[in-house]
Design a protein around this motif. Structure first.
Motif, short mmCIF file in Angstrom:
data_model
loop_
_atom_site.label_atom_id
_atom_site.label_comp_id
_atom_site.label_asym_id
_atom_site.label_seq_id
_atom_site.Cartn_x
_atom_site.Cartn_y
_atom_site.Cartn_z
N ALA A 1 59.54 32.08 -16.83
CA ALA A 1 60.95 32.43 -16.64
C ALA A 1 61.68 31.40 -15.78
CB ALA A 1 61.07 33.82 -16.01
N GLU B 1 69.95 34.62 -12.47
CA GLU B 1 69.39 35.52 -13.48
C GLU B 1 67.95 35.14 -13.82
OE1 GLU B 1 70.74 38.30 -14.40
OE2 GLU B 1 72.47 37.84 -13.14
N ALA C 1 64.86 37.66 -13.21
CA ALA C 1 63.93 37.94 -14.30
C ALA C 1 62.49 37.67 -13.88
CB ALA C 1 64.28 37.09 -15.52
#
Length: 242
Positions: free
Chosen positions: A74, A182, A186
């Motif tokens: 991620a 973000e 995540a």
């Protein structure tokens, strides 16, 4: 030449909470960021997993490895290296330290990151930073494995500990991670063994954003920032302008 960075993390989740934004931000700039996890945090940082019926050490380690791999993906980590040395306590022998030196020399990082130098709540953390400092020194030594490319003088940034006031940690660098927030969130949500920290480290990032704004000019024209991370540098920094 491709720029590189190296994060040395005591446990499999530490790099996510404490410098996930820095990792994602620099990966987006083209840096190849390597994360070296010395352990999975299987004994001391996996309480939620241990409460499940039928849990074993190997199952916990497998779960934490999976979480770390998902989080690394991620964040855009170039390479995740898990040494699986055990935690609580974390201990490295000479051969383990030589492996860390090998990683440092292979990566040739532009900068390094690790924990605060003092942490009475989790001695694995401060132990890791002592290992990082020792191995950085050895990687600079021309007489260690002569013929290999020696390390230059990368800065070692200490990321924020969990209870800052108790650790003697004093940030001198604030990094705006708003563009990659973000991704960090995540990555945090990959860490199912420590769900209680998701919102905690969101609040930390918001508080550090306030400090970023204050130190970039405050209400007299400071740059806006919603999420930030703080770091303390160990060595003097060389710059061309302030």
């Amino acid at each position: 030449m491709t720029k590189t960075a190296l994060v040395i993390s005591a446990h499999a989740a530490d790099f996510v909470w404490r410098c996930g934004g820095a990792i994602a931000l620099h990966a987006g700039m083209g840096y190849e960021v390597t994360v070296l996890c010395l352990s999975f945090g299987e004994r001391g940082e996996s309480a939620k997993l241990w409460k499940e019926e039928g849990m074993t050490l190997e199952k916990v380690k497998a779960a934490r490895r999976g979480e770390a791999e998902a989080a690394a993906e991620a964040l855009g980590v170039h390479e995740l290296i898990c040494m699986d040395l055990g935690d609580y306590p974390l201990e490295l022998d000479r051969s383990d330290r030589d492996r860390v030196v090998d990683v440092i020399r292979k990566v040739q990082p532009s900068f390094m990151m690790s924990h605060s130098q003092y942490d009475p709540y989790n001695t694995d953390h401060m132990y890791t930073t002592q290992v990082a400092l020792e191995c950085r020194m050895i990687a600079q030594a021309w007489g260690h494995n002569p013929g290999e490319k020696v390390l230059g003088a990368p800065q070692l940034y200490l990321f924020e500990p969990h209870q800052t006031e108790q650790m003697g940690w004093k940030p001198d660098t604030f990094l705006d991670i708003t563009p990659v927030w973000e991704k960090k969130r995540a990555a945090m949500e990959c860490m199912n063994g420590q769900v209680h920290l998701w919102d905690y480290y969101t609040r930390v990032a918001q508080q550090r954003a306030n400090h970023f704004k204050r130190n970039s000019g405050g209400q007299a024209g400071g740059r806006d920032c919603k999420y930030a991370e703080g770091f303390q540098s160990v060595f003097p920094r060389t710059v061309d302008e302030l």
